[in-house]
Design a protein around this motif. Sequence first.
Motif, PDB file in Angstrom:
ATOM      1  N   PRO A  54     -54.725   2.112  43.975  1.00 12.89           N
ATOM      2  CA  PRO A  54     -56.160   1.909  44.238  1.00 12.89           C
ATOM      3  C   PRO A  54     -57.018   2.503  43.131  1.00 12.89           C
ATOM      4  O   PRO A  54     -56.582   3.391  42.383  1.00 12.89           O
ATOM      5  N   VAL A  55     -58.261   2.008  43.056  1.00 14.91           N
ATOM      6  CA  VAL A  55     -59.183   2.433  41.999  1.00 14.91           C
ATOM      7  C   VAL A  55     -60.563   2.647  42.615  1.00 14.91           C
ATOM      8  O   VAL A  55     -61.031   1.820  43.405  1.00 14.91           O
ATOM      9  N   LEU A  56     -61.218   3.731  42.244  1.00 15.29           N
ATOM     10  CA  LEU A  56     -62.597   3.977  42.649  1.00 15.29           C
ATOM     11  C   LEU A  56     -63.523   3.426  41.569  1.00 15.29           C
ATOM     12  O   LEU A  56     -63.415   3.811  40.395  1.00 15.29           O
ATOM     13  N   VAL A  57     -64.414   2.523  41.948  1.00 14.57           N
ATOM     14  CA  VAL A  57     -65.377   1.932  41.023  1.00 14.57           C
ATOM     15  C   VAL A  57     -66.761   2.472  41.365  1.00 14.57           C
ATOM     16  O   VAL A  57     -67.220   2.347  42.510  1.00 14.57           O
ATOM     17  N   VAL A  58     -67.416   3.081  40.385  1.00 11.49           N
ATOM     18  CA  VAL A  58     -68.741   3.673  40.564  1.00 11.49           C
ATOM     19  C   VAL A  58     -69.723   2.879  39.707  1.00 11.49           C
ATOM     20  O   VAL A  58     -69.587   2.816  38.488  1.00 11.49           O
ATOM     21  N   THR A  59     -70.728   2.293  40.366  1.00  6.74           N
ATOM     22  CA  THR A  59     -71.739   1.495  39.663  1.00  6.74           C
ATOM     23  C   THR A  59     -73.073   2.227  39.733  1.00  6.74           C
ATOM     24  O   THR A  59     -73.556   2.548  40.817  1.00  6.74           O
ATOM     25  N   ALA A  60     -73.664   2.477  38.555  1.00  7.98           N
ATOM     26  CA  ALA A  60     -74.943   3.187  38.485  1.00  7.98           C
ATOM     27  C   ALA A  60     -76.098   2.232  38.749  1.00  7.98           C
ATOM     28  O   ALA A  60     -75.915   1.014  38.873  1.00  7.98           O
ATOM     29  N   ALA A  61     -77.295   2.802  38.830  1.00  8.07           N
ATOM     30  CA  ALA A  61     -78.482   1.992  39.128  1.00  8.07           C
ATOM     31  C   ALA A  61     -78.772   0.979  38.037  1.00  8.07           C
ATOM     32  O   ALA A  61     -79.337  -0.088  38.295  1.00  8.07           O
ATOM     33  N   ASP A  62     -78.373   1.262  36.795  1.00  6.74           N
ATOM     34  CA  ASP A  62     -78.624   0.330  35.694  1.00  6.74           C
ATOM     35  C   ASP A  62     -77.557  -0.761  35.586  1.00  6.74           C
ATOM     36  O   ASP A  62     -77.590  -1.583  34.669  1.00  6.74           O
ATOM     37  N   GLY A  63     -76.592  -0.758  36.510  1.00  3.93           N
ATOM     38  CA  GLY A  63     -75.564  -1.790  36.509  1.00  3.93           C
ATOM     39  C   GLY A  63     -74.295  -1.425  35.787  1.00  3.93           C
ATOM     40  O   GLY A  63     -73.296  -2.150  35.869  1.00  3.93           O
ATOM     41  N   SER A  64     -74.278  -0.322  35.071  1.00 10.37           N
ATOM     42  CA  SER A  64     -73.060   0.103  34.380  1.00 10.37           C
ATOM     43  C   SER A  64     -72.047   0.637  35.384  1.00 10.37           C
ATOM     44  O   SER A  64     -72.408   1.280  36.371  1.00 10.37           O
ATOM     45  N   ALA A  65     -70.767   0.340  35.144  1.00 14.24           N
ATOM     46  CA  ALA A  65     -69.722   0.722  36.086  1.00 14.24           C
ATOM     47  C   ALA A  65     -68.617   1.485  35.370  1.00 14.24           C
ATOM     48  O   ALA A  65     -68.305   1.216  34.195  1.00 14.24           O
ATOM     49  N   LYS A  66     -68.014   2.422  36.074  1.00 18.24           N
ATOM     50  CA  LYS A  66     -66.866   3.179  35.588  1.00 18.24           C
ATOM     51  C   LYS A  66     -65.779   3.149  36.665  1.00 18.24           C
ATOM     52  O   LYS A  66     -66.061   3.144  37.853  1.00 18.24           O
ATOM     53  N   SER A  67     -64.530   3.142  36.218  1.00 15.62           N
ATOM     54  CA  SER A  67     -63.392   3.093  37.131  1.00 15.62           C
ATOM     55  C   SER A  67     -62.596   4.383  37.038  1.00 15.62           C
ATOM     56  O   SER A  67     -62.393   4.931  35.939  1.00 15.62           O
ATOM     57  N   LYS A 106     -76.859   8.808  46.333  1.00 16.96           N
ATOM     58  CA  LYS A 106     -77.729   9.185  45.212  1.00 16.96           C
ATOM     59  C   LYS A 106     -77.885   8.063  44.184  1.00 16.96           C
ATOM     60  O   LYS A 106     -77.809   8.292  42.968  1.00 16.96           O
ATOM     61  N   GLY A 107     -78.077   6.857  44.663  1.00 20.93           N
ATOM     62  CA  GLY A 107     -78.296   5.729  43.780  1.00 20.93           C
ATOM     63  C   GLY A 107     -77.037   5.137  43.180  1.00 20.93           C
ATOM     64  O   GLY A 107     -77.106   4.147  42.438  1.00 20.93           O
ATOM     65  N   LEU A 108     -75.868   5.682  43.496  1.00 26.39           N
ATOM     66  CA  LEU A 108     -74.595   5.166  42.988  1.00 26.39           C
ATOM     67  C   LEU A 108     -73.941   4.282  44.039  1.00 26.39           C
ATOM     68  O   LEU A 108     -73.923   4.631  45.232  1.00 26.39           O
ATOM     69  N   ASP A 109     -73.415   3.154  43.600  1.00 23.38           N
ATOM     70  CA  ASP A 109     -72.661   2.270  44.492  1.00 23.38           C
ATOM     71  C   ASP A 109     -71.177   2.614  44.347  1.00 23.38           C
ATOM     72  O   ASP A 109     -70.622   2.540  43.243  1.00 23.38           O
ATOM     73  N   LEU A 110     -70.541   2.996  45.453  1.00 23.14           N
ATOM     74  CA  LEU A 110     -69.164   3.484  45.428  1.00 23.14           C
ATOM     75  C   LEU A 110     -68.269   2.509  46.187  1.00 23.14           C
ATOM     76  O   LEU A 110     -68.580   2.129  47.326  1.00 23.14           O
ATOM     77  N   GLU A 111     -67.174   2.106  45.577  1.00 22.67           N
ATOM     78  CA  GLU A 111     -66.242   1.191  46.238  1.00 22.67           C
ATOM     79  C   GLU A 111     -64.811   1.544  45.858  1.00 22.67           C
ATOM     80  O   GLU A 111     -64.480   1.706  44.672  1.00 22.67           O
ATOM     81  N   LEU A 112     -63.978   1.647  46.897  1.00 26.72           N
ATOM     82  CA  LEU A 112     -62.559   1.894  46.705  1.00 26.72           C
ATOM     83  C   LEU A 112     -61.858   0.535  46.671  1.00 26.72           C
ATOM     84  O   LEU A 112     -61.661  -0.105  47.704  1.00 26.72           O
ATOM     85  N   THR A 113     -61.512   0.065  45.485  1.00 26.80           N
ATOM     86  CA  THR A 113     -60.904  -1.254  45.322  1.00 26.80           C
ATOM     87  C   THR A 113     -59.374  -1.144  45.351  1.00 26.80           C
ATOM     88  O   THR A 113     -58.810  -0.055  45.135  1.00 26.80           O
TER      89      THR A 113
END
Length: 324
Positions: free
Chosen positions: A116-129, A102-109
């Motif tokens: 481990p940390v889940l990093v979620v990057t939105a379409a506007d480039g903002s990211a939350k961990s 749904k337009g979110l970039d999901l990565e398990l870092t």
Amino acid sequence: MRTALRTSIVTVALAGAMLVPTAGAAFAAPATASQSASASDNSRYEGKPVYIGEGLVAVLRNKEEGPEAWIREVGPHWKPGDTYMVHVVTKLDRTQPHDKAKGLDLELTKAAGANPVLVVTAADGSAKSYPLPAGEASTDCRVGPVGQDIGAGMTAELYVSELGPKVVLLEAGDGKPFDQLDRTHPSLPESAGIIARIVNPSGAKPVFEWKTQGGNDTVGRVAFPAFPKGCKPSHKFTEDKPVTKPSTPAPTSTPAPVKPQTAGQTSVVPKGPVAAGAELPVEAAANTGDTGNTATMTAGAALIAAFGALGASVVLRRRHSTRG
């Protein structure tokens, strides 16, 4: 008569009333057992739910299976305490640490570490961990993703892990997954419309090969990242075959026609002493000329000698008889 009929009706009614609780209990028992089984099955997927936007919640786990982030679709009005055991969109773990939804970039870092940390990057480039619960560290054999544009509105992400090489094919526009290739499924079917395959999928140096539509006959190739040192793959490496361009089969050569031989092929049936197994004179045996002529001459000489001997014998007998 009426009294007997009334008695029968009352008896049937009482019997029915006695059976109703029993039937209700019989139907209720399976439901209770099913609910208990469902509750015990959910324990495998329970975790720490966090809302990540776009109507999605990430259920964060880090137990004996390793770090996991189950992405589930709960709707835009979800709040903590609401149920989250709903439709699964995707799952991130050590073998598949990256995906989009749904337009979110999901990565398990830091998936190989203890935190481990889940990093979620939105379409506007903002990211939350979103940190996962602490767990046990492991050997990180994962490399990737390495992006590759393959044309025809398609991109590919290349990964390497202990399970072998993996390619995630995505539509370039919205990042929608198209297909996935790995060691057990190394090639797209012919009906896909494009060529995409992993060459040497079980080797130490796999190669991704593709050819898309658009009038370009060039076959694209790119090597996968090297396996990290100290990484122990889950499979035994096979010998890497050389990667070559598809070649056109050579035309089948037609053997030259064999010309018929006419000389020295005449078969002659021997006669006379030759037929009886008599040895030929040395001169005749050494002769490489016409076999039929040699045999005829030899047989004639033998006949002349035989008639000569016979004539001499007759003459001697006549002389002896005259003298006597």
